[in-house]
Motif scaffolding. Structure first.
Motif, PDB file in Angstrom:
ATOM      1  N   VAL A 198       0.835  -1.208   0.000  1.00  0.00           N
ATOM      2  CA  VAL A 198       0.000   0.000   0.000  1.00  0.00           C
ATOM      3  C   VAL A 198       0.866   1.253   0.000  1.00  0.00           C
ATOM      4  O   VAL A 198       0.564   2.234  -0.690  1.00  0.00           O
ATOM      5  N   SER A 199       1.940   1.233   0.761  1.00  0.00           N
ATOM      6  CA  SER A 199       2.847   2.383   0.769  1.00  0.00           C
ATOM      7  C   SER A 199       3.401   2.649  -0.625  1.00  0.00           C
ATOM      8  O   SER A 199       3.499   3.803  -1.061  1.00  0.00           O
ATOM      9  N   GLN A 200       3.748   1.584  -1.346  1.00  0.00           N
ATOM     10  CA  GLN A 200       4.270   1.765  -2.696  1.00  0.00           C
ATOM     11  C   GLN A 200       3.185   2.238  -3.648  1.00  0.00           C
ATOM     12  O   GLN A 200       3.447   3.028  -4.569  1.00  0.00           O
ATOM     13  N   VAL A 202       0.750   4.184  -2.790  1.00  0.00           N
ATOM     14  CA  VAL A 202       0.625   5.622  -2.500  1.00  0.00           C
ATOM     15  C   VAL A 202       1.703   6.405  -3.249  1.00  0.00           C
ATOM     16  O   VAL A 202       1.451   7.499  -3.765  1.00  0.00           O
ATOM     17  N   LEU A 205       0.554   6.787  -6.752  1.00  0.00           N
ATOM     18  CA  LEU A 205      -0.459   7.845  -6.846  1.00  0.00           C
ATOM     19  C   LEU A 205       0.181   9.226  -6.865  1.00  0.00           C
ATOM     20  O   LEU A 205      -0.169  10.080  -7.687  1.00  0.00           O
ATOM     21  N   LYS A 206       1.131   9.453  -5.975  1.00  0.00           N
ATOM     22  CA  LYS A 206       1.765  10.772  -5.913  1.00  0.00           C
ATOM     23  C   LYS A 206       2.679  11.021  -7.105  1.00  0.00           C
ATOM     24  O   LYS A 206       2.821  12.167  -7.554  1.00  0.00           O
ATOM     25  N   TYR A 247      -5.114  15.160  -3.045  1.00  0.00           N
ATOM     26  CA  TYR A 247      -4.121  14.097  -2.948  1.00  0.00           C
ATOM     27  C   TYR A 247      -4.147  13.440  -1.568  1.00  0.00           C
ATOM     28  O   TYR A 247      -4.063  12.204  -1.450  1.00  0.00           O
ATOM     29  N   CYS A 251      -4.973   9.459  -0.772  1.00  0.00           N
ATOM     30  CA  CYS A 251      -4.021   8.605  -0.048  1.00  0.00           C
ATOM     31  C   CYS A 251      -4.657   8.020   1.215  1.00  0.00           C
ATOM     32  O   CYS A 251      -4.432   6.840   1.544  1.00  0.00           O
ATOM     33  N   LEU A 254      -6.952   5.217   0.226  1.00  0.00           N
ATOM     34  CA  LEU A 254      -6.180   4.029  -0.131  1.00  0.00           C
ATOM     35  C   LEU A 254      -5.678   3.312   1.126  1.00  0.00           C
ATOM     36  O   LEU A 254      -5.727   2.077   1.221  1.00  0.00           O
ATOM     37  N   SER A 255      -5.223   4.069   2.106  1.00  0.00           N
ATOM     38  CA  SER A 255      -4.779   3.468   3.363  1.00  0.00           C
ATOM     39  C   SER A 255      -5.943   2.824   4.117  1.00  0.00           C
ATOM     40  O   SER A 255      -5.789   1.750   4.717  1.00  0.00           O
TER      41      SER A 255
END
Length: 298
Positions: A198-200, A202, A205-206, A247, A251, A254-255
């Motif tokens: 999930v961190s990746q 995100v 997305l950014k 943004y 995020c 998504l988290s």
């Protein structure tokens, strides 16, 4: 009493850690308060500075740029996960003719900066090879190659981190390597890797914001366009605040989705452990696998 990597803090250390945490929190709040104060003093929260957002054309433009960002993110995220899964399987292979090229590809694209990949795909390939790549696919492919390579290492490390006894026990039951990977190793590894994945995502997305450099009409591109309009009063800071809020919201959603999936997998694991019927079915599957393995051995 000691932990694995460090000694458990005593009363003085706990008091010192608490004081450091409180001091750090106060400093962050003071910095945020100072920024808000300066924005208020300079009139960035005045109604006249935010009049641009009342125009329907601008609202439609922001929605279209948001959809363009989500479209690039969705396609790049799916392709990155597929890329990572395929090349992680290649790196985990026992055949050198497969794991060596996979390792070279993964390490190469991890080492190349994402912005250079996007420039090469959009400018270099069209001029050097003669193949015109649309701006959307130049952005998406660049995101896929870079983030997919990172995810490949995440998948590989997650599988390697599992105890070797589980792999050996599965082989002892007569399972093939594909069955061991899909039925035993991957379900456990995915639960452990979910926060990192999930961190990746995100990051994916950014990183879609880099599309403005090749004129892809995403949020940052439209923010730069709106903030430079003199007839709107050059509202660069209000536009930046709106885009940043969008943004941050994406995020956080998504988290939240990742946390929901993690809780669901934990409930499923507990249900499997507590439900006698499910436990009996699992034991019967194990016995069946043992029987098949014994027959194959004969």
């Amino acid at each position: 009493m000691t932990a694995v990597l460090y000694d458990v803090p005593g009363p003085k250390a706990r008091a010192r850690n608490l004081g450091t945490g409180v001091l750090g929190t106060l400093l962050v709040l003071a910095l945020v308060g100072f920024v808000l104060y300066r924005l208020t003093v300079t009139g960035q929260f005045d109604a006249r500075v935010w009049e641009w957002i009342e125009y329907q054309t601008i609202q439609v433009l922001l929605i279209q740029s948001l959809l363009a960002t989500l479209k690039a993110f969705a396609v790049a995220a799916v392709l990155s996960l597929l890329f990572g899964a395929v090349f992680a399987a290649g790196r985990l292979s026992d055949h050198r003719w497969l794991n060596r090229p996979a390792a070279v590809i993964v390490e190469f694209f991890r080492a190349v900066p994402l912005l250079i990949l996007i420039f090469i795909l959009y400018y270099g390939v069209s001029r050097g090879v003669g193949v015109d790549i649309p701006v959307f696919w130049a952005l998406v492919l660049g995101l896929m190659l870079y983030n997919g390579s990172v995810l490949a290492e995440v998948f590989r490390a997650g599988v390697r981190a599992l105890p070797t006894g589980q792999r050996e026990a599965a082989f002892a039951l007569g399972m093939r390597k594909t069955q061991v990977m899909t039925n035993v190793l991957l379900p456990q590894a995915l639960r452990a890797m979910l926060p990192t994945i999930v961190s990746q995502l995100v990051v994916v997305l950014k990183d879609t914001a880099l599309g403005f450099l090749i004129l892809y009409p995403e949020l940052l591109y439209q923010a730069r366009f709106l903030g430079s309009q003199g007839q709107l009063g050059l509202p660069i800071i209000p536009v930046a605040i709106v885009v940043a809020a969008l943004y941050i919201t994406m995020c956080l959603l998504l988290s939240a989705l990742a946390n929901y999936l993690e809780r669901r997998t934990r409930r499923s694991k507990k249900r499997l452990a507590l439900d006698p019927k499910i436990k009996g079915e699992a034991e019967s599957e194990v016995l069946s696998a043992q029987a098949q393995g014994g027959g194959a051995g004969v």
